[in-house]
Structure formats: C-alpha cells, structure tokens
Scaffold this motif. Structure first.
Motif, PDB file in Angstrom:
ATOM      1  N   TYR A  15      -1.180   7.454 -48.008  1.00 55.85           N
ATOM      2  CA  TYR A  15      -0.467   7.810 -49.238  1.00 55.85           C
ATOM      3  C   TYR A  15      -0.497   9.316 -49.496  1.00 55.85           C
ATOM      4  O   TYR A  15       0.481   9.873 -50.014  1.00 55.85           O
ATOM      5  N   LEU A  18       2.073  10.681 -47.214  1.00 51.93           N
ATOM      6  CA  LEU A  18       3.376  10.292 -47.737  1.00 51.93           C
ATOM      7  C   LEU A  18       3.793  11.167 -48.909  1.00 51.93           C
ATOM      8  O   LEU A  18       4.936  11.652 -48.974  1.00 51.93           O
ATOM      9  N   CYS A  19       2.874  11.408 -49.849  1.00 50.01           N
ATOM     10  CA  CYS A  19       3.184  12.244 -51.007  1.00 50.01           C
ATOM     11  C   CYS A  19       3.560  13.654 -50.567  1.00 50.01           C
ATOM     12  O   CYS A  19       4.537  14.234 -51.050  1.00 50.01           O
ATOM     13  N   PRO A  76       1.246   1.938 -54.844  1.00 45.52           N
ATOM     14  CA  PRO A  76       2.476   1.598 -54.124  1.00 45.52           C
ATOM     15  C   PRO A  76       3.725   1.676 -54.994  1.00 45.52           C
ATOM     16  O   PRO A  76       4.798   2.037 -54.510  1.00 45.52           O
ATOM     17  N   GLY A  79       4.694   5.182 -54.940  1.00 46.62           N
ATOM     18  CA  GLY A  79       5.288   5.527 -53.651  1.00 46.62           C
ATOM     19  C   GLY A  79       6.713   5.029 -53.534  1.00 46.62           C
ATOM     20  O   GLY A  79       7.593   5.747 -53.031  1.00 46.62           O
ATOM     21  N   LEU A 112       2.670   9.015 -58.400  1.00 45.55           N
ATOM     22  CA  LEU A 112       2.016   8.789 -57.109  1.00 45.55           C
ATOM     23  C   LEU A 112       0.806   9.704 -56.952  1.00 45.55           C
ATOM     24  O   LEU A 112      -0.258   9.270 -56.487  1.00 45.55           O
ATOM     25  N   GLY A 171       9.666   6.036 -46.757  1.00 45.88           N
ATOM     26  CA  GLY A 171       8.564   6.108 -47.714  1.00 45.88           C
ATOM     27  C   GLY A 171       8.375   4.805 -48.469  1.00 45.88           C
ATOM     28  O   GLY A 171       7.232   4.370 -48.702  1.00 45.88           O
ATOM     29  N   SER A 175       5.014   2.550 -48.227  1.00 45.83           N
ATOM     30  CA  SER A 175       4.278   2.247 -49.460  1.00 45.83           C
ATOM     31  C   SER A 175       3.994   0.755 -49.587  1.00 45.83           C
ATOM     32  O   SER A 175       2.877   0.340 -49.925  1.00 45.83           O
ATOM     33  N   ALA A 179       0.089  -1.204 -49.060  1.00 40.81           N
ATOM     34  CA  ALA A 179      -0.489  -1.564 -50.356  1.00 40.81           C
ATOM     35  C   ALA A 179      -1.673  -2.527 -50.241  1.00 40.81           C
ATOM     36  O   ALA A 179      -2.664  -2.401 -50.967  1.00 40.81           O
TER      37      ALA A 179
END
Length: 413
Positions: A15, A18-19, A76, A79, A112, A171, A175, A179
């Motif tokens: 995560y 991802l962010c 999640p 996300g 997020l 994404g 997410s 999770a």
C-alpha cells in the motif's frame, strides 16, 4: 513470527508503494495536463493548494474512521478511491474541472495515506521493533515506479488520461487483492501510563481525574509531534521545489546538472529511510530525530553559505539523509501514544505536516523577495535546530539507553 503478521507487513509495503505510485502518476503528468488545460505556472500553483486541502480533509476524516472500522476496511477503500479518481485530472479541460479533480483526488489520497500509516503503527507494535521507516522508503520507490511507467506510456503514444486510467485501474485491483492480508480490527487499547503516573483505579473507585490527566497529556504530546512534523515537512517541501533552482540560479549550473540537486536529496532520503529502522532499534527514536535534524541543519547551512558546486551537492545529500528518519518517527510516536486512537492521532500529525509540506515552497518564495535564495535557506536551518531541541518529546521508557561510544555493530533488520 506468525505468518499472518509477516503477510500484514508485506501488505503494508504494497500500500505504501501504491500510494507513492498513484501520487507520482499525477506528478509526472503535470506538464502535459498544464499544457492541455492551458494554464500558467502561477495558476497551477494555486490549484495545487486544492490538492493539499483535499488531502488534509481526507486525513482528518480517515483517521477516526480507521480507529472505528479498522484498517482492513479503510485502507483498501482508500486505495480503491485513490485509483478511481486518479484519472480525473487527466480528463480536465479547463481550470475549474481541474480544480474539482484535484480536490477529489487529494481527498482520496489523504484517506489512503493516513489509514495505511495507522495500520503501519499496529504492525510495528505487533513486531515489537521499529519498521516504520522502511514503509516510508517504499513510498519513494512508488514515485520512481510511476516515473518509469509514465515514460513507457509516453513512449507508446498513450494519452495522459489513458495512462492514468490504466494505472488507476491497476491500483484498484491491487488494493482489493491485498486487503485480506491486513490486520483485523482489534479491541480498543488504553495508552500506556506515563512514567510515574498512577495506575487506573479499580471499578467503583474514583479514577476520573488521573485518566483525564493522562488523556490531556497524550493530546498535548500529539500536537507537539504535529508541530515538529510541520517544521520537518516544510523543510522537505522547500527542498522538493527549490533545490534544482538553487544550483541553476545561485551557482549558475546548467539545467541538466541542476536537476541532480533534487536527485541527490531524494536518493539520500530514500537510503536513509531504508537504514533508519536499524538505528532506531539500537539508539531510540529520540536520538534519530535529534541527530537527524542536526545533520539536516548542517547540510542546509552548507547549501546556504557554500559558494562551490561540491558544497551544494554535499549539503543537499546531508539534508536528505538527516531528514529521512524524522517523519517516520513522528508518525510512529503519534500512533503509539494511544493505540485506541492511532488513526486520529496520526491524522493530526500527518495533516499539520502536510500543511508544512505545501507551505515550504511558498515561504521560501516569499523570502526571496527580501533576501537571496540561498540566504532564505537559513530559515530551514533554524527549523532543523528547533526540531533537534524538541526531540525530547519522543523520549519514552521503551527507548534504549545510548550506545557506548564506538559501538556501532551490525544488528538484525
């Protein structure tokens, strides 16, 4: 170590990457979107304030929500929302639609950001040793990944909106797939009593005053952490926007060489965050914040006063290395101050820190009307020194005693 805990740590890394990737996808497409919308740099600067405002609101909303519903729900969801709204700035055709897009995307990114940091606090608590800085290092990796993906999309002739939509869709899928590995919601825990504080009174006995006193002390400590975060992240924001311009305008470096100033700062910060957890485990978070801020003060002073190119690069490297471990320690301390309100406390520190990140470039820009750019950096020196002095707010009984002089042996990650 439990397999589920290792999986939760791995999911937290995902995560954070991802962010960083989703935010980086917007950043690397700024020039193309600016041209498409037909706005000036000044107008874009004003619109970016809305991105920050949206993020701040999202942080304040997601923090308490994470405490109530648990990170397995909110992270999640953040996300998915962040991925779904990434395409909006790419679809904007005028300043008004871009303003709305940035406000919405900023809100989702803030949700997020805070929820994953709150979950990181719980993972760190379960591990029983520092792991927060490593998470923040992978956020920077996400920015690099976004740049590579954007370059590939541009090489393939993809429209920015199409590229951002593809990254956003990926994404969303990531997410949802990740999770299940997150830690489930846990029963509310009480903060550890402050050193010397009385234990909670047994049922039926008067205990309201001590409890209220501890709560007030925790809240005050969290706001002190937030003020330190504002100062540290103001320094980061100033480096992001002014490091390359410093080499170009003050030292007369070519544009290509000047770009390496920010690269040097960012690389040193990433390296520092990859190593910081080991040093926190050995010397304590207070030592990392104090010595890190002091190192950053030396670095930015070298930038401000050094007339040579090598001094500038050395200074920006020291500045990034010194700042690298500061923000993760502040976020971690806020989350651990009261595990039952980790999300709310992290949102306060992250929110005020984000204000500093946005204000940094503007404050330095305003100072350049009064003094030369390099002399304006002296303000950053003062903020770093103040942070080093204020590092004592991180001191807890859990911090290890200072290492004997000369002892710097390798220790397990």
């Amino acid at each position: 170590m439990e397999r589920s805990l290792r999986a939760a740590r791995g999911a937290t890394y995902v995560y954070f990457v991802l962010c960083g990737t989703l935010m980086g996808a917007w950043v690397v497409h700024i020039p193309a979107i600016e041209d498409r919308v037909g706005i000036s740099h000044a107008t874009l600067g004003g619109l970016l304030v809305l991105l920050g405002l949206g993020a701040f609101i999202g942080m304040q909303a997601a923090g308490p929500l994470t405490d109530r519903l648990g990170a397995r729900v909110v992270v999640p969801a953040g996300g998915v929302l962040c991925g779904a709204t990434l395409v909006l700035p790419g679809l904007a055709r005028d300043p008004w639609t871009l303003a709305g897009a940035l406000l919405v995307f900023g809100f989702c990114n803030g949700c997020l950001d805070v929820s994953m940091n709150a979950h990181a606090v719980h993972v760190e608590k379960a591990y029983g040793r520092p792991v927060m800085s490593g998470f923040h290092a992978t956020f920077s990796v996400g920015g690099v990944l976004a740049a590579l993906l954007a370059a590939g999309a541009a090489g393939a002739g993809l429209d920015p909106a199409a590229g951002m939509a593809a990254m956003g869709a990926a994404g969303i899928a990531i997410s949802l797939a990740t999770a299940r590995a997150l830690l489930p919601a846990t029963p509310a825990e009480s903060p550890d009593p402050a050193p010397g504080a009385e234990s909670p009174a047994p049922a039926g006995e008067t205990g309201t005053a001590p409890a209220a006193s501890r709560t007030a002390a925790t809240t005050g400590r969290v706001w002190l952490l937030a003020v330190l975060a504002l100062m540290v992240m103001l320094c980061e924001g100033a480096a992001n926007d002014w490091s390359a311009l410093h080499l170009k305008d003050v030292l007369g470096a070519p544009a290509g060489t000047a770009a390496f100033a920010y690269g040097t700062f960012a690389a040193a910060m990433t390296l520092g965050r990859l190593l910081a957890d080991r040093f926190v485990a050995r010397f304590g978070s207070q030592a990392i914040l104090r010595h890190g801020a002091a190192t950053a003060a030396v670095g930015i002073t070298l930038v401000a006063l050094g007339p040579w190119m090598w001094a500038a690069f050395t200074g920006w490297a020291l500045f990034g290395l010194g700042l690298s471990g500061c923000v993760p320690q502040l976020f971690s301390a806020a989350g651990h101050a009261d595990p039952a309100a980790a999300g709310a406390n992290v949102s306060r520190v992250a929110g005020l820190g984000y204000v500093g990140m946005l204000a940094g470039p503007a404050v330095i820009g305003w100072l350049t009307h009064l003094v030369a750019l390099n002399h304006a950096f002296v303000l950053l020196t003062l903020l770093c020194v103040t942070t080093a002095v204020g590092a004592r707010v991180l001191r807890t009984d859990a911090d290890p005693d200072p290492a004997p002089e000369g002892e710097m042996a390798a220790f397990a990650p």
